[in-house]
Design a protein around this motif. Structure first.
Motif, PDB file in Angstrom:
ATOM      1  N   TYR A 295       0.850  -1.112   0.072  1.00 25.26           N
ATOM      2  CA  TYR A 295       0.006  -0.040   0.152  1.00 25.26           C
ATOM      3  C   TYR A 295       0.864   1.321  -0.072  1.00 25.26           C
ATOM      4  CZ  TYR A 295      -3.122   3.619   2.079  1.00 25.26           C
ATOM      5  OH  TYR A 295      -3.837   4.572   2.297  1.00 25.26           O
ATOM      6  N   VAL A 296       0.545   1.960  -0.746  1.00 28.40           N
ATOM      7  CA  VAL A 296       1.261   3.399  -1.280  1.00 28.40           C
ATOM      8  C   VAL A 296       0.192   4.540  -0.963  1.00 28.40           C
ATOM      9  CG1 VAL A 296       2.956   4.808  -2.162  1.00 28.40           C
ATOM     10  CG2 VAL A 296       3.037   2.183  -2.408  1.00 28.40           C
ATOM     11  N   PRO A 297       0.186   5.170   0.223  1.00 27.75           N
ATOM     12  CA  PRO A 297      -0.927   5.984   0.064  1.00 27.75           C
ATOM     13  C   PRO A 297      -0.393   7.343  -0.605  1.00 27.75           C
ATOM     14  CG  PRO A 297       0.214   6.124   2.378  1.00 27.75           C
ATOM     15  CD  PRO A 297       0.921   5.059   1.379  1.00 27.75           C
ATOM     16  N   GLY A 298      -1.535   8.199  -1.334  1.00 24.07           N
ATOM     17  CA  GLY A 298      -1.214   9.539  -2.077  1.00 24.07           C
ATOM     18  C   GLY A 298      -1.166  10.511  -1.062  1.00 24.07           C
ATOM     19  N   ASN A 299      -1.360  11.825  -1.529  1.00 20.23           N
ATOM     20  CA  ASN A 299      -1.165  12.920  -0.530  1.00 20.23           C
ATOM     21  C   ASN A 299      -2.501  13.100   0.299  1.00 20.23           C
ATOM     22  OD1 ASN A 299       0.437  15.308  -0.181  1.00 20.23           O
ATOM     23  ND2 ASN A 299      -0.529  16.331  -1.579  1.00 20.23           N
ATOM     24  N   GLY A 300      -2.262  13.278   1.645  1.00 20.54           N
ATOM     25  CA  GLY A 300      -3.549  13.478   2.336  1.00 20.54           C
ATOM     26  C   GLY A 300      -4.182  12.084   2.703  1.00 20.54           C
ATOM     27  N   GLU A 301      -3.789  10.908   1.980  1.00 20.46           N
ATOM     28  CA  GLU A 301      -4.533   9.811   2.402  1.00 20.46           C
ATOM     29  C   GLU A 301      -4.175   8.919   3.451  1.00 20.46           C
ATOM     30  OE1 GLU A 301      -5.657   8.787  -2.500  1.00 20.46           O
ATOM     31  OE2 GLU A 301      -4.178   7.307  -1.174  1.00 20.46           O
ATOM     32  N   PRO A 302      -4.953   8.075   4.209  1.00 22.66           N
ATOM     33  CA  PRO A 302      -4.674   7.543   5.390  1.00 22.66           C
ATOM     34  C   PRO A 302      -3.334   6.773   5.286  1.00 22.66           C
ATOM     35  CG  PRO A 302      -6.748   6.721   4.558  1.00 22.66           C
ATOM     36  CD  PRO A 302      -6.198   7.667   3.499  1.00 22.66           C
ATOM     37  N   ARG A 303      -2.473   7.024   6.354  1.00 22.99           N
ATOM     38  CA  ARG A 303      -1.089   6.094   6.086  1.00 22.99           C
ATOM     39  C   ARG A 303      -1.358   4.786   6.383  1.00 22.99           C
ATOM     40  NH1 ARG A 303       2.427   5.185  10.768  1.00 22.99           N
ATOM     41  NH2 ARG A 303       0.852   3.482  10.585  1.00 22.99           N
ATOM     42  N   GLN A 304      -2.463   4.265   7.161  1.00 25.29           N
ATOM     43  CA  GLN A 304      -2.622   2.895   7.562  1.00 25.29           C
ATOM     44  C   GLN A 304      -3.569   2.413   6.503  1.00 25.29           C
ATOM     45  OE1 GLN A 304      -1.882   0.112   8.027  1.00 25.29           O
ATOM     46  NE2 GLN A 304      -1.011   0.326  10.185  1.00 25.29           N
TER      47      GLN A 304
END
Ligand SMILES: *Cc1c(COP(=O)(O)O)cnc(C)c1O
Length: 424
Positions: free
Chosen positions: A12-21
């Motif tokens: 999982y690679v979160p985008g800008n402002g997306e949940p880190r978990q």
């Protein structure tokens, strides 16, 4: 990225402002603006989610991490380890097919292949993991679709000679499936030794905290299904249930096997893992690389200590010098083999019962491979319906105990074993 980093950040690679978990997408279904949009998904012309019986984003993010950890091309989470082994085999072995299985295998897998898959018209042969190449070859039949074994067997602790089994399988155009549950990709990556498909009961070390039942199937993407179109028609011929898709042509060698598993096995059998379980599994994966060395060092220290104890008749652990599988463990599992140790006590069933009842730090449980050290005495629990004679005939010593070392302090565990042995 190395294994340590992938355990934490893979998939999982979160985008800008997306949940880190990884978010828990607790939704059965997914919305589309038009039925034309949705139709593309049903023709497998577009990738996307429509119903969590087939695919769910939380599960896919966790599967992607495990695929990276194993060095595979794609992976699918399943509801249990049993479901993973079933799906891995049934995806390429329908009725009329034949499976060769290592005879030292988890009991659930043994029952699944020998009895339940037999009811589905699938034949099987069981071959000792230390067989010769000629013995393994002799078991291969024209309808053999796959060969399966375990990196480290639960509970016998035999180590599979993966590259040797893979070489024999490949010579005959057959893929090797390896159940890597006890080793985990932290200790062994079977694809590097020639395995084609890897399965796990994620219930064990991957989850690591005894919190969620689950499994996973990972494809190496390297087995060339197109070379054997007659043996594997399901991947090489039009699938009428998806407008005639040919999986290898459409998805390539890296995607064909797992895409068919999702599109057909999950669609029809629904062996999926829940998003909540996948979330818990991922929390376990984040520390897998830190936990496995401790499981191994606790097990090895306790095994070496038990070996010297006068009330212990035999100790088995693949990393223990002198063990039957030590050389193979050095080859495939140089940094540790797992946290499980089996022992035979002197003094028979009574001694084993006294020992197990006296443990305080080690808990009595049927589970293995989690943070808590636990002990199981098969003769008085899982096999308690059998007499001593019946147990001996089945190859189980009435004084046999399986110990699964957790990640507590080494000295506390050894002290606990010591006080329980003193009570005998
Ligand atoms: C436990 C186990 C399984 C079965 O997994 P479940 O998650 O209990 O269904 C399969 N293979 C091995 C090696 C196991 O230890």
């Amino acid at each position: 990225m190395n294994t340590d980093t992938l355990c934490v950040q893979g998939g999982y690679v979160p985008g800008n402002g997306e949940p880190r978990q990884i978010p828990i997408i607790q939704s059965t279904t997914f919305k589309y603006s038009s039925s034309a949009d949705m139709a593309l998904l049903f023709k497998l012309e577009k990738a996307g989610y429509f119903y969590s019986r087939l695919q769910n984003p939380t599960c896919d993010n966790v599967a992607a991490k495990i695929a990276q950890l194993e060095g595979g091309s794609a992976a699918m989470l399943t509801g249990s380890g049993q479901a993973a082994n079933f799906a891995a085999i049934f995806n390429i072995c329908p009725a009329g097919g034949h499976v060769i299985c290592s005879s030292e295998i988890y009991g659930g897998t043994y029952n699944l292949i020998l009895h339940t898959m037999h009811l589905m018209g699938i034949e099987s042969s069981f071959i000792r993991p230390d067989c010769t190449d000629a013995e393994l070859e002799a078991a291969i039949r024209p309808n053999t679709k796959c060969i399966i074994g375990e990196t480290v067997c639960n509970p016998s602790l035999a180590v599979l000679d993966i590259s040797r089994w893979a070489a024999v399988a490949h010579k005959h155009g057959i893929p090797l499936i390896v159940d890597n549950t006890f080793a985990t990709p932290v200790l062994c990556r079977p694809f590097e030794h020639g395995a084609d498909i890897v399965t796990h009961s994620t219930t064990k070390y991957m989850d690591g905290h005894g919190s969620a039942v689950g499994g996973v199937v990972v494809d190496s993407g390297k087995f060339d299904w197109t070379k054997y179109p007659e043996r594997f028609p399901m991947l090489n011929q039009p699938d009428e249930t998806y407008h005639g898709v040919d999986y290898v042509q459409r998805f390539g060698l890296g995607g064909a096997y797992i895409t068919r598993m999702v599109a057909v096995i999950m669609r029809d059998l629904g062996l999926v893992q829940s998003p909540m379980s996948a979330f818990l599994l991922n929390l376990g994966l984040e520390s897998l690389h830190v936990r496995m060395p401790r499981h191994c060092s606790n097990a090895l220290a306790a095994a070496a200590w038990l070996q010297k104890h006068p009330k212990v008749a035999a100790v088995r652990h693949p990393s223990l010098p002198g063990d039957k599988y030590h050389a193979l463990a050095q080859k495939y599992l140089p940094n540790g083999s797992c946290g499980v140790v089996s022992i035979d006590l002197k003094g028979g069933r009574a001694a084993a019962e006294k020992f197990i009842d006296s443990l305080k730090v080690c808990i009595v449980a049927t589970h293995v491979a989690d943070a808590h050290t636990c002990a199981l005495h098969p003769a008085s629990s899982t096999h308690s319906q059998m007499t001593d004679d019946e147990l001996t005939a089945a190859g189980i010593n009435p004084a046999f105990i399986r110990l699964s070392f957790g990640i507590e302090g080494e000295q506390d565990i050894i002290n606990d074993l010591a006080q329980a042995l003193d009570k005998i």
